[in-house]
Design a protein around this motif. Structure first.
Motif, PDB file in Angstrom:
ATOM      1  N   VAL A   1     123.562  37.489  31.351  1.00 33.88           N
ATOM      2  CA  VAL A   1     124.803  38.220  31.177  1.00 33.88           C
ATOM      3  C   VAL A   1     125.839  37.285  30.580  1.00 33.88           C
ATOM      4  CG1 VAL A   1     126.501  39.722  32.269  1.00 33.88           C
ATOM      5  CG2 VAL A   1     124.239  39.475  33.299  1.00 33.88           C
ATOM      6  N   ALA A   2     126.532  37.761  29.548  1.00 33.28           N
ATOM      7  CA  ALA A   2     127.603  36.983  28.941  1.00 33.28           C
ATOM      8  C   ALA A   2     128.723  37.921  28.535  1.00 33.28           C
ATOM      9  CB  ALA A   2     127.097  36.197  27.724  1.00 33.28           C
ATOM     10  N   GLY A   3     129.953  37.454  28.632  1.00 33.02           N
ATOM     11  CA  GLY A   3     131.099  38.285  28.319  1.00 33.02           C
ATOM     12  C   GLY A   3     131.971  37.680  27.246  1.00 33.02           C
ATOM     13  N   TYR A   4     132.528  38.555  26.429  1.00 27.90           N
ATOM     14  CA  TYR A   4     133.363  38.164  25.292  1.00 27.90           C
ATOM     15  C   TYR A   4     134.824  38.375  25.696  1.00 27.90           C
ATOM     16  CZ  TYR A   4     134.824  38.187  20.313  1.00 27.90           C
ATOM     17  OH  TYR A   4     135.403  37.928  19.099  1.00 27.90           O
ATOM     18  N   SER A   5     135.584  37.297  25.817  1.00 28.09           N
ATOM     19  CA  SER A   5     136.993  37.370  26.192  1.00 28.09           C
ATOM     20  C   SER A   5     137.123  38.029  27.573  1.00 28.09           C
ATOM     21  CB  SER A   5     137.784  38.116  25.113  1.00 28.09           C
ATOM     22  OG  SER A   5     139.176  38.000  25.332  1.00 28.09           O
ATOM     23  N   VAL A   6     137.878  39.122  27.700  1.00 29.07           N
ATOM     24  CA  VAL A   6     137.996  39.756  29.016  1.00 29.07           C
ATOM     25  C   VAL A   6     136.650  40.263  29.507  1.00 29.07           C
ATOM     26  CG1 VAL A   6     138.511  42.113  28.237  1.00 29.07           C
ATOM     27  CG2 VAL A   6     139.445  41.299  30.401  1.00 29.07           C
ATOM     28  N   GLY A   7     135.706  40.433  28.606  1.00 30.08           N
ATOM     29  CA  GLY A   7     134.362  40.817  29.017  1.00 30.08           C
ATOM     30  C   GLY A   7     133.711  39.816  29.946  1.00 30.08           C
ATOM     31  N   GLU A   8     134.238  38.581  29.969  1.00 35.80           N
ATOM     32  CA  GLU A   8     133.689  37.616  30.913  1.00 35.80           C
ATOM     33  C   GLU A   8     133.998  38.029  32.356  1.00 35.80           C
ATOM     34  OE1 GLU A   8     132.776  32.878  31.157  1.00 35.80           O
ATOM     35  OE2 GLU A   8     134.338  33.570  29.791  1.00 35.80           O
ATOM     36  N   MET A   9     135.099  38.725  32.573  1.00 43.34           N
ATOM     37  CA  MET A   9     135.365  39.277  33.902  1.00 43.34           C
ATOM     38  C   MET A   9     134.291  40.306  34.261  1.00 43.34           C
ATOM     39  SD  MET A   9     138.065  37.665  34.864  1.00 43.34           S
ATOM     40  CE  MET A   9     138.521  38.608  36.319  1.00 43.34           C
ATOM     41  N   THR A  10     133.976  41.174  33.318  1.00 42.10           N
ATOM     42  CA  THR A  10     132.900  42.142  33.534  1.00 42.10           C
ATOM     43  C   THR A  10     131.597  41.428  33.869  1.00 42.10           C
ATOM     44  OG1 THR A  10     133.951  43.425  31.761  1.00 42.10           O
ATOM     45  CG2 THR A  10     131.824  44.196  32.558  1.00 42.10           C
ATOM     46  N   ALA A  11     131.305  40.371  33.127  1.00 42.60           N
ATOM     47  CA  ALA A  11     130.051  39.649  33.330  1.00 42.60           C
ATOM     48  C   ALA A  11     129.968  39.054  34.734  1.00 42.60           C
ATOM     49  CB  ALA A  11     129.912  38.556  32.272  1.00 42.60           C
ATOM     50  N   TRP A  12     131.075  38.503  35.232  1.00 44.61           N
ATOM     51  CA  TRP A  12     131.066  37.960  36.590  1.00 44.61           C
ATOM     52  C   TRP A  12     130.794  39.071  37.605  1.00 44.61           C
ATOM     53  CZ3 TRP A  12     133.329  33.131  38.850  1.00 44.61           C
ATOM     54  CH2 TRP A  12     133.326  32.071  37.938  1.00 44.61           C
ATOM     55  N   GLY A  13     131.384  40.235  37.377  1.00 42.94           N
ATOM     56  CA  GLY A  13     131.142  41.340  38.286  1.00 42.94           C
ATOM     57  C   GLY A  13     129.709  41.829  38.234  1.00 42.94           C
ATOM     58  N   ILE A  14     129.150  41.981  37.041  1.00 46.87           N
ATOM     59  CA  ILE A  14     127.773  42.453  36.895  1.00 46.87           C
ATOM     60  C   ILE A  14     126.790  41.450  37.487  1.00 46.87           C
ATOM     61  CG2 ILE A  14     125.975  42.943  35.184  1.00 46.87           C
ATOM     62  CD1 ILE A  14     128.185  44.139  33.437  1.00 46.87           C
ATOM     63  N   ALA A  15     127.111  40.162  37.366  1.00 48.09           N
ATOM     64  CA  ALA A  15     126.237  39.132  37.923  1.00 48.09           C
ATOM     65  C   ALA A  15     126.320  39.066  39.445  1.00 48.09           C
ATOM     66  CB  ALA A  15     126.585  37.774  37.324  1.00 48.09           C
ATOM     67  N   GLY A  16     127.271  39.789  40.046  1.00 50.98           N
ATOM     68  CA  GLY A  16     127.342  39.865  41.495  1.00 50.98           C
ATOM     69  C   GLY A  16     128.231  38.840  42.153  1.00 50.98           C
ATOM     70  N   LEU A  17     129.027  38.085  41.380  1.00 53.95           N
ATOM     71  CA  LEU A  17     129.907  37.119  42.000  1.00 53.95           C
ATOM     72  C   LEU A  17     131.074  37.798  42.726  1.00 53.95           C
ATOM     73  CD1 LEU A  17     128.467  35.548  39.493  1.00 53.95           C
ATOM     74  CD2 LEU A  17     130.126  33.792  40.049  1.00 53.95           C
ATOM     75  N   TRP A  18     131.459  38.983  42.250  1.00 50.80           N
ATOM     76  CA  TRP A  18     132.456  39.804  42.925  1.00 50.80           C
ATOM     77  C   TRP A  18     131.947  41.239  42.966  1.00 50.80           C
ATOM     78  CZ3 TRP A  18     135.418  37.688  38.351  1.00 50.80           C
ATOM     79  CH2 TRP A  18     135.932  36.421  38.617  1.00 50.80           C
ATOM     80  N   SER A  19     132.507  42.016  43.879  1.00 47.63           N
ATOM     81  CA  SER A  19     132.261  43.454  43.873  1.00 47.63           C
ATOM     82  C   SER A  19     132.985  44.072  42.685  1.00 47.63           C
ATOM     83  CB  SER A  19     132.787  44.080  45.164  1.00 47.63           C
ATOM     84  OG  SER A  19     134.213  44.014  45.190  1.00 47.63           O
ATOM     85  N   PRO A  20     132.602  45.275  42.259  1.00 47.37           N
ATOM     86  CA  PRO A  20     133.345  45.923  41.171  1.00 47.37           C
ATOM     87  C   PRO A  20     134.834  46.062  41.466  1.00 47.37           C
ATOM     88  CG  PRO A  20     131.256  47.043  41.505  1.00 47.37           C
ATOM     89  CD  PRO A  20     131.383  46.044  42.621  1.00 47.37           C
ATOM     90  N   ALA A  21     135.185  46.401  42.716  1.00 44.82           N
ATOM     91  CA  ALA A  21     136.599  46.549  43.058  1.00 44.82           C
ATOM     92  C   ALA A  21     137.335  45.223  42.931  1.00 44.82           C
ATOM     93  CB  ALA A  21     136.739  47.105  44.476  1.00 44.82           C
ATOM     94  N   ALA A  22     136.735  44.146  43.441  1.00 46.64           N
ATOM     95  CA  ALA A  22     137.366  42.828  43.325  1.00 46.64           C
ATOM     96  C   ALA A  22     137.476  42.403  41.867  1.00 46.64           C
ATOM     97  CB  ALA A  22     136.569  41.801  44.128  1.00 46.64           C
ATOM     98  N   THR A  23     136.451  42.722  41.061  1.00 48.59           N
ATOM     99  CA  THR A  23     136.492  42.376  39.636  1.00 48.59           C
ATOM    100  C   THR A  23     137.679  43.041  38.954  1.00 48.59           C
ATOM    101  OG1 THR A  23     134.080  42.181  39.597  1.00 48.59           O
ATOM    102  CG2 THR A  23     135.186  42.431  37.480  1.00 48.59           C
ATOM    103  N   LEU A  24     137.912  44.306  39.241  1.00 51.02           N
ATOM    104  CA  LEU A  24     139.034  45.017  38.616  1.00 51.02           C
ATOM    105  C   LEU A  24     140.372  44.481  39.101  1.00 51.02           C
ATOM    106  CD1 LEU A  24     137.512  48.602  38.721  1.00 51.02           C
ATOM    107  CD2 LEU A  24     138.119  47.328  36.649  1.00 51.02           C
ATOM    108  N   ARG A  25     140.480  44.155  40.387  1.00 51.82           N
ATOM    109  CA  ARG A  25     141.749  43.602  40.884  1.00 51.82           C
ATOM    110  C   ARG A  25     142.035  42.245  40.249  1.00 51.82           C
ATOM    111  NH1 ARG A  25     139.734  45.787  45.791  1.00 51.82           N
ATOM    112  NH2 ARG A  25     139.031  43.720  46.469  1.00 51.82           N
ATOM    113  N   LEU A  26     141.012  41.415  40.098  1.00 49.79           N
ATOM    114  CA  LEU A  26     141.206  40.111  39.462  1.00 49.79           C
ATOM    115  C   LEU A  26     141.513  40.262  37.974  1.00 49.79           C
ATOM    116  CD1 LEU A  26     138.399  38.128  41.288  1.00 49.79           C
ATOM    117  CD2 LEU A  26     140.859  37.682  41.430  1.00 49.79           C
TER     118      LEU A  26
END
Length: 580
Positions: free
Chosen positions: A360-385
């Motif tokens: 998984v890799a993210g482009y710009s803000v997509g890196e936030m998405t990538a961290w969420g998809i990889a399971g480092l945060w929950s989807p809700a935490a990913t959106l808040r961050l």
């Protein structure tokens, strides 16, 4: 630049040396290879055979291990060169004075040194990038053999040769050889020889081989390339009579430069010492491609509902209604834009599970998405961050800031332009595509100047923040504090997260500093894609919104299987493609 800290106390350099020697043996065993030594015939070489070359490969193993050890120790090019000279002497002893592997000692030796360095520091940057960054300048400054084949060809035909290829990070390996290997693996998954032949013939077609230029001049090179192109077009069986006929047609010349490129992908797996090859990559999109229909594909999917609800709570409005009715200014505002883009990527991934192992890799803000998809945060935490990220960026940036892009000019020319207009390069993409940032007026002026200097295209884009430039330096600290407070987990099993700032593997909290620093640091997305290809990826899926990343990969790596979620009519179609 973040200081490197050793993450592995000891590197198994003997295993690297053994793996590299195995690469050389695999190349020798490959057949047909026009003009080159194989177990079937000696090609254009009447002074060597396969047995001699195998002895040479075995003799080189301890020296290739020594090069890996030197790389792990951070040695300079002088030390690598000394080991290479000793390796060449051992080769001559093993072969009775015949030069079987001088070019491989140079190219494979540098890759071994880079492998040792990468293992020592636990980074995921492509081996070629490591070679270029750590030894590239010294390679070009090093001693030149005035009467070597490569030097002669450089004078006669202005061809760069092995030195230029290595100093640049082996671009043919990443642009030609590894994509060809990915294609061959799909076509002939159980035939390693057929895969190697496909790579070699593709290299002969796509690379100005200096050995062929030396022996046959431009006409000889063109003849060999036409013959290899005919082989690929005909799809001949690598061990059939048609293949043997084509193999003999160029035996007067030996494409030694191309076979050096074959050694790299031949060791694609073994240089990673048995790591399972993950072939699927998920690309998480950045800003700029959101549209009124960006959620339509997932509007009725139960897995997406919690994600849309969290995004609505942050934005204060149902996201489906917002994207359909909001004014353009609201839709493209940074605080709205980032949440919508991340929500789209998270929703797409949730609706496609179970996806199976993937990078998984993210482009710009997509890196936030990538961290969420990889399971480092929950989807809700990913959106808040992501909301915290947007708020920090808006507080640090100017109201008139924005981004644009320039395509078709060399990097040096773009660097001069952005300096002239007080802008910065924000993202380096493949294909001479650069995203630039500054005030919107400065970005527009810079794009106009780029067009006047011959850029293929250049224009501002609908992003109203100067992401990845020094204009956002004040946002780094507050964003990093928010990330630290969130305490990320480690990636879930089956997900390998590649950081876009420096193409390293992200394993948890240790990656926070890099994620925060990307706000004011240039992103090298081209290197991230190289890292994915080097790790054996042959299928890539962009989660969206939009198809910008998929289009970019298709242009840079036309042999890979690349799709975007927005290419499909239903989630079922996407999951069927993933399951193929």
């Amino acid at each position: 630049m973040t200081a490197l800290v050793a993450s592995t106390p000891a590197v198994d350099t003997d295993a690297i040396g053994h793996a590299a020697a195995l690469c050389l043996r695999r190349e020798i065993a490959t057949y047909p290879k026009p003009g080159l030594v194989s177990p079937v015939d000696p090609g254009a070489h009447d002074d060597m055979n396969a047995a001699m070359m195998n002895r040479s490969a075995d003799a080189l193993a301890p020296y290739l291990a020594a090069l890996a050890q030197a790389g792990a120790a951070g040695a300079g090019m002088d030390r690598l060169r000394a080991i290479g000279i000793a390796a060449e002497a051992a080769m001559m002893v093993a072969t009775g004075g015949v030069n079987t592997h001088r070019g491989a000692i140079f190219g494979m030796g540098l890759l071994c040194a880079a492998t040792g360095f990468r293992a020592r520091y636990g980074i995921a940057a492509p081996l070629g990038t490591i070679v270029a960054q750590h030894w590239g300048a010294e390679i070009l400054r090093g001693p030149v053999a005035l009467h070597s084949h490569g030097t002669t060809v450089a004078r006669r035909h202005a061809a760069g040769g092995a030195r230029a290829e290595a100093a640049a990070g082996f671009p043919a390996l990443y642009a030609t050889a590894l994509p060809a290997l990915a294609t061959a693996r799909r076509l002939r998954p159980d035939d390693q020889n057929a895969q190697a032949v496909q790579v070699l013939m593709t290299l002969i077609v796509g690379v100005a081989d200096t050995n062929l230029l030396y022996r046959g001049g431009p006409a000889g090179l063109a003849f060999a390339q036409d013959d290899a192109r005919a082989f690929l077009t005909a799809g001949a069986s690598p061990r059939g009579t048609g293949a043997r006929a084509r193999s003999r047609s160029t035996t007067a010349s030996s494409p030694g430069g191309s076979v050096r490129g074959l050694c790299g992908p031949a060791g694609d797996d073994v240089l990673r010492r048995g790591a399972r090859r993950v072939t699927l990559a998920l690309l998480c999109s950045g800003q700029g491609r959101q549209d009124r229909a960006m959620f339509d594909l997932f509007v009725d999917e139960p897995a997406a509902a919690p994600i849309f609800a969290e995004a609505a709570a942050i934005l204060g409005q149902d996201v489906h209604h917002l994207v359909r009715t909001a004014a353009d200014d609201r839709l493209h505002a940074n605080a709205t834009n980032q949440i919508l883009c991340v929500a789209r990527g998270l929703a797409a991934a949730a609706c496609l599970e179970p996806i199976g192992p993937a990078l998984v890799a993210g482009y710009s803000v997509g890196e936030m998405t990538a961290w969420g998809i990889a399971g480092l945060w929950s989807p809700a935490a990913t959106l808040r961050l992501t909301a915290a990220r947007a708020a920090a960026m808006d507080a640090a940036g100017g109201a008139e800031d924005g981004l644009g892009f320039v395509r078709g000019l060399p990097r040096a020319a773009v660097e001069a332009l952005v300096a002239r207009f007080d802008c910065s390069i924000a993202i380096v993409n493949p294909g001479l595509l650069f995203v630039i940032g500054g005030t919107r007026a400065q970005v527009a002026a810079c794009c106009d100047a780029a067009l006047s200097q011959g850029a293929a295209t250049a224009r501002p884009i609908a992003v109203r923040v100067a992401s990845h430039t020094r204009r956002l330096s004040a946002a780094v600290a507050p964003f990093q504090a928010a990330l630290l407070e969130a305490q990320p987990a480690r990636p879930v099993r089956g997900r390998t997260l590649i950081g876009a700032t420096d193409a390293t593997i992200v394993r948890g909290a240790a990656g926070i500093a890099g994620l925060a620093a990307q706000l004011d640091t240039t992103i090298d997305w081209a290197a991230t894609l190289e890292a994915l290809v080097e790790r054996g990826v042959d299928r890539l899926l962009e989660l969206g919104p939009g198809t910008a990343l998929a289009d970019m990969v298709r242009a840079a790596y036309p042999t890979l299987d690349v799709r975007a979620v927005d290419d499909f009519r239903s989630p079922a179609g996407i999951t069927a493609w993933i399951a193929r």
